[in-house]
Design a protein around this motif. Structure first.
Motif, PDB file in Angstrom:
ATOM      1  N   LEU A 204       0.248   4.483  14.634  1.00 20.06           N
ATOM      2  CA  LEU A 204       0.938   3.922  15.797  1.00 20.06           C
ATOM      3  C   LEU A 204      -0.016   3.120  16.675  1.00 20.06           C
ATOM      4  CD1 LEU A 204       3.269   6.848  16.974  1.00 20.06           C
ATOM      5  CD2 LEU A 204       3.983   4.633  16.040  1.00 20.06           C
ATOM      6  N   LEU A 205      -1.258   3.566  16.754  1.00 21.95           N
ATOM      7  CA  LEU A 205      -2.218   2.946  17.654  1.00 21.95           C
ATOM      8  C   LEU A 205      -2.958   1.757  17.045  1.00 21.95           C
ATOM      9  CD1 LEU A 205      -3.766   6.229  19.083  1.00 21.95           C
ATOM     10  CD2 LEU A 205      -2.355   4.613  20.366  1.00 21.95           C
ATOM     11  N   GLU A 206      -3.133   1.758  15.737  1.00 26.08           N
ATOM     12  CA  GLU A 206      -4.033   0.782  15.123  1.00 26.08           C
ATOM     13  C   GLU A 206      -3.348  -0.269  14.258  1.00 26.08           C
ATOM     14  OE1 GLU A 206      -6.892   3.111  13.019  1.00 26.08           O
ATOM     15  OE2 GLU A 206      -7.529   4.228  14.801  1.00 26.08           O
ATOM     16  N   LEU A 207      -2.180   0.025  13.707  1.00 23.89           N
ATOM     17  CA  LEU A 207      -1.525  -0.916  12.805  1.00 23.89           C
ATOM     18  C   LEU A 207      -0.556  -1.822  13.565  1.00 23.89           C
ATOM     19  CD1 LEU A 207      -0.650   1.393   9.765  1.00 23.89           C
ATOM     20  CD2 LEU A 207      -2.610  -0.144  10.018  1.00 23.89           C
ATOM     21  N   PRO A 208      -0.349  -3.058  13.089  1.00 23.12           N
ATOM     22  CA  PRO A 208       0.691  -3.908  13.684  1.00 23.12           C
ATOM     23  C   PRO A 208       2.044  -3.210  13.626  1.00 23.12           C
ATOM     24  CG  PRO A 208      -0.714  -5.188  12.229  1.00 23.12           C
ATOM     25  CD  PRO A 208      -1.085  -3.744  12.023  1.00 23.12           C
ATOM     26  N   ALA A 209       2.883  -3.447  14.636  1.00 24.05           N
ATOM     27  CA  ALA A 209       4.156  -2.729  14.757  1.00 24.05           C
ATOM     28  C   ALA A 209       5.005  -2.839  13.496  1.00 24.05           C
ATOM     29  CB  ALA A 209       4.921  -3.256  15.969  1.00 24.05           C
ATOM     30  N   ARG A 210       5.134  -4.033  12.956  1.00 27.08           N
ATOM     31  CA  ARG A 210       6.008  -4.200  11.794  1.00 27.08           C
ATOM     32  C   ARG A 210       5.428  -3.577  10.531  1.00 27.08           C
ATOM     33  NH1 ARG A 210       9.613  -9.706  12.592  1.00 27.08           N
ATOM     34  NH2 ARG A 210      10.261  -9.153  14.706  1.00 27.08           N
ATOM     35  N   GLU A 211       4.112  -3.457  10.486  1.00 29.92           N
ATOM     36  CA  GLU A 211       3.522  -2.745   9.354  1.00 29.92           C
ATOM     37  C   GLU A 211       3.840  -1.255   9.434  1.00 29.92           C
ATOM     38  OE1 GLU A 211      -0.789  -1.921   7.176  1.00 29.92           O
ATOM     39  OE2 GLU A 211      -0.564  -3.622   8.542  1.00 29.92           O
ATOM     40  N   VAL A 212       3.849  -0.720  10.644  1.00 23.42           N
ATOM     41  CA  VAL A 212       4.240   0.686  10.823  1.00 23.42           C
ATOM     42  C   VAL A 212       5.677   0.887  10.336  1.00 23.42           C
ATOM     43  CG1 VAL A 212       4.634   2.547  12.476  1.00 23.42           C
ATOM     44  CG2 VAL A 212       2.672   1.022  12.762  1.00 23.42           C
ATOM     45  N   LEU A 213       6.576  -0.008  10.743  1.00 25.40           N
ATOM     46  CA  LEU A 213       7.975   0.107  10.333  1.00 25.40           C
ATOM     47  C   LEU A 213       8.121  -0.021   8.825  1.00 25.40           C
ATOM     48  CD1 LEU A 213       9.783  -1.950  13.133  1.00 25.40           C
ATOM     49  CD2 LEU A 213       9.500   0.534  12.962  1.00 25.40           C
ATOM     50  N   TYR A 214       7.359  -0.923   8.227  1.00 21.42           N
ATOM     51  CA  TYR A 214       7.448  -1.102   6.770  1.00 21.42           C
ATOM     52  C   TYR A 214       6.970   0.152   6.048  1.00 21.42           C
ATOM     53  CZ  TYR A 214       6.672  -2.782   2.046  1.00 21.42           C
ATOM     54  OH  TYR A 214       6.700  -2.916   0.678  1.00 21.42           O
ATOM     55  N   ARG A 215       5.867   0.721   6.490  1.00 22.35           N
ATOM     56  CA  ARG A 215       5.344   1.927   5.832  1.00 22.35           C
ATOM     57  C   ARG A 215       6.338   3.088   5.911  1.00 22.35           C
ATOM     58  NH1 ARG A 215      -1.112   2.977   6.473  1.00 22.35           N
ATOM     59  NH2 ARG A 215      -1.849   0.896   5.900  1.00 22.35           N
ATOM     60  N   LEU A 216       7.020   3.187   7.026  1.00 25.33           N
ATOM     61  CA  LEU A 216       7.943   4.309   7.210  1.00 25.33           C
ATOM     62  C   LEU A 216       9.287   4.091   6.522  1.00 25.33           C
ATOM     63  CD1 LEU A 216       7.364   5.103  11.003  1.00 25.33           C
ATOM     64  CD2 LEU A 216       6.525   6.418   9.047  1.00 25.33           C
ATOM     65  N   PHE A 217       9.823   2.883   6.640  1.00 24.34           N
ATOM     66  CA  PHE A 217      11.229   2.664   6.267  1.00 24.34           C
ATOM     67  C   PHE A 217      11.425   1.542   5.246  1.00 24.34           C
ATOM     68  CE2 PHE A 217      11.159   3.766  10.934  1.00 24.34           C
ATOM     69  CZ  PHE A 217      11.506   5.104  10.779  1.00 24.34           C
ATOM     70  N   HIS A 218      10.433   1.264   4.379  1.00 19.28           N
ATOM     71  CA  HIS A 218      10.550   0.145   3.457  1.00 19.28           C
ATOM     72  C   HIS A 218      11.657   0.330   2.422  1.00 19.28           C
ATOM     73  CE1 HIS A 218       7.736   2.926   1.466  1.00 19.28           C
ATOM     74  NE2 HIS A 218       8.238   2.465   0.332  1.00 19.28           N
ATOM     75  N   GLU A 219      12.116   1.550   2.226  1.00 11.54           N
ATOM     76  CA  GLU A 219      13.197   1.786   1.273  1.00 11.54           C
ATOM     77  C   GLU A 219      14.565   1.787   1.954  1.00 11.54           C
ATOM     78  OE1 GLU A 219      12.397   5.314  -0.933  1.00 11.54           O
ATOM     79  OE2 GLU A 219      10.705   4.442  -2.039  1.00 11.54           O
ATOM     80  N   ASP A 220      14.592   1.586   3.251  1.00 12.74           N
ATOM     81  CA  ASP A 220      15.835   1.523   4.007  1.00 12.74           C
ATOM     82  C   ASP A 220      16.012   0.102   4.552  1.00 12.74           C
ATOM     83  OD1 ASP A 220      16.746   4.563   4.403  1.00 12.74           O
ATOM     84  OD2 ASP A 220      14.559   4.444   4.533  1.00 12.74           O
ATOM     85  N   SER A 221      17.234  -0.253   4.838  1.00  8.16           N
ATOM     86  CA  SER A 221      17.532  -1.597   5.320  1.00  8.16           C
ATOM     87  C   SER A 221      17.342  -1.644   6.835  1.00  8.16           C
ATOM     88  CB  SER A 221      18.973  -1.983   4.954  1.00  8.16           C
ATOM     89  OG  SER A 221      19.260  -3.285   5.383  1.00  8.16           O
ATOM     90  N   VAL A 222      16.215  -2.232   7.274  1.00  4.31           N
ATOM     91  CA  VAL A 222      15.867  -2.283   8.688  1.00  4.31           C
ATOM     92  C   VAL A 222      16.014  -3.721   9.192  1.00  4.31           C
ATOM     93  CG1 VAL A 222      14.099  -1.816  10.423  1.00  4.31           C
ATOM     94  CG2 VAL A 222      14.223  -0.410   8.373  1.00  4.31           C
ATOM     95  N   ARG A 223      16.694  -3.872  10.319  1.00  2.00           N
ATOM     96  CA  ARG A 223      16.837  -5.184  10.943  1.00  2.00           C
ATOM     97  C   ARG A 223      16.026  -5.186  12.241  1.00  2.00           C
ATOM     98  NH1 ARG A 223      22.449  -6.583  13.345  1.00  2.00           N
ATOM     99  NH2 ARG A 223      22.954  -5.028  11.739  1.00  2.00           N
ATOM    100  N   VAL A 224      15.039  -6.068  12.317  1.00  2.00           N
ATOM    101  CA  VAL A 224      14.198  -6.145  13.510  1.00  2.00           C
ATOM    102  C   VAL A 224      14.600  -7.349  14.350  1.00  2.00           C
ATOM    103  CG1 VAL A 224      12.242  -4.972  12.448  1.00  2.00           C
ATOM    104  CG2 VAL A 224      12.425  -7.461  12.292  1.00  2.00           C
ATOM    105  N   PHE A 225      14.346  -7.257  15.642  1.00  2.00           N
ATOM    106  CA  PHE A 225      14.689  -8.316  16.572  1.00  2.00           C
ATOM    107  C   PHE A 225      13.410  -8.948  17.127  1.00  2.00           C
ATOM    108  CE2 PHE A 225      18.139  -5.340  16.299  1.00  2.00           C
ATOM    109  CZ  PHE A 225      19.280  -6.137  16.286  1.00  2.00           C
ATOM    110  N   ASP A 226      13.575 -10.041  17.849  1.00  2.00           N
ATOM    111  CA  ASP A 226      12.400 -10.686  18.438  1.00  2.00           C
ATOM    112  C   ASP A 226      11.712  -9.702  19.380  1.00  2.00           C
ATOM    113  OD1 ASP A 226      12.908 -13.036  17.119  1.00  2.00           O
ATOM    114  OD2 ASP A 226      14.028 -13.924  18.786  1.00  2.00           O
TER     115      ASP A 226
END
Length: 295
Positions: A204-226
């Motif tokens: 949470l502290l060191e990785l880019p936000a979207r990389e955190v989301l990808y690592r956690l939920f890459h097998e789920d359909s995630v829609r991110v906003f600006d």
């Protein structure tokens, strides 16, 4: 790493989320006072939580977390506006706080205390809710209970703050919230919570936000906003300080003038100093309606 607030939804589950990382904003707060290490962590977690809550509640105005206590910490105030500006301050007993270790809970630091969350909209009346807390509870657990009790929404938080001795001070947080849905969709929320529980504080502290989301939920359909960018900003001004002085009795202000030659006020949030001499004070009260007279 930069300050970022990322909002996201799951296309196949009734769940929404927020991820926040506070770099410069958190550092600006820490620069204002020499906070003890245990208090730095608590402030960082509360700042991350306030950003997540404000973004999730979606209203125009200011979310204010205010804690009063009789223990090692007497006051903590966190403010987050819908413009994504943030400020924070705290007061503590320097002698008492030395007896507490780095993992001390918020309730233990406050002693007999109270925790309130105020939603102060730009238009309309403010709403204030009392937040229950128990000794040993983490900031995340306190906020989760508040959301469940006051908003009737299942909510989970994961908060992180850089190591007390780290040179690079950071605070971050992740929130998942279950939206109203059919009963047979409950398992989707539980599945996503299970995935989120694997997140490590350093991620949470060191990785880019979207990389955190990808690592956690890459097998789920995630829609991110600006994403948006939180930033430190203080709303204090000479005009506001003048208004505060005018709430005091004139005799009391005159006593300060006689003793010190001016009224000197320092903003607890940003450290900016304001001075009012006898001429300034005279002008302030000349603009005020007379009080105490009988017509």
């Amino acid at each position: 790493m930069k300050d970022i607030l990322e909002r996201f939804l799951f296309d196949k589950a009734p769940v929404r989320g927020e991820l926040v990382q506070l770099d410069a904003t958190y550092k600006e707060v820490l620069l204002r006072h020499d906070y003890p290490l245990v208090l730095q962590r608590i402030i960082g977690e509360l700042m991350a939580a306030s950003a997540l809550l404000s973004a999730m509640l979606k209203f125009d105005g200011t979310l204010i977390m205010q804690m009063h206590g009789t223990g090692a910490v007497q006051l903590i105030v966190i403010e987050f506006t819908s413009d994504r500006t943030m400020r924070a301050t705290a007061r503590w007993d320097a002698e008492k706080i030395q007896t507490f270790g780095p993992g001390t809970s918020l309730a233990e630091l406050l002693g007999r205390g109270r925790f309130m969350i105020t939603l102060d909209p730009t238009v309309g009346e403010a709403y204030q809710g009392v937040v229950g807390m128990e000794r040993g509870q983490s900031v995340a657990q306190i906020i989760e209970h508040y959301m469940s009790a006051s908003e009737q929404l299942e909510t989970r938080l994961w908060l992180a703050c850089s190591d007390a001795k780290s040179d690079n001070k950071m605070a971050a947080g992740l929130m998942l919230q279950k939206m109203p849905a059919e009963a047979d969709e409950t398992q989707s929320y539980a599945h996503l919570v299970t995935l989120a529980e694997t997140v490590k504080p350093e991620e949470l502290l060191e990785l880019p936000a979207r990389e955190v989301l990808y690592r956690l939920f890459h097998e789920d359909s995630v829609r991110v906003f600006d994403p948006t960018t939180p930033r430190f900003a203080c709303s204090c001004s000479r005009h506001r300080v003048a208004g505060m002085i005018k709430l005091m009795e004139r005799d009391e202000v005159d006593e300060v003038l006689a003793e010190r030659g001016n009224v000197h006020i320092v903003c607890d949030f940003c450290g900016k100093e304001y001075e009012f001499d006898a001429v300034d004070i005279g002008a302030l009260y000349a603009d005020s309606p007379a009080t105490g007279s009988v017509q």
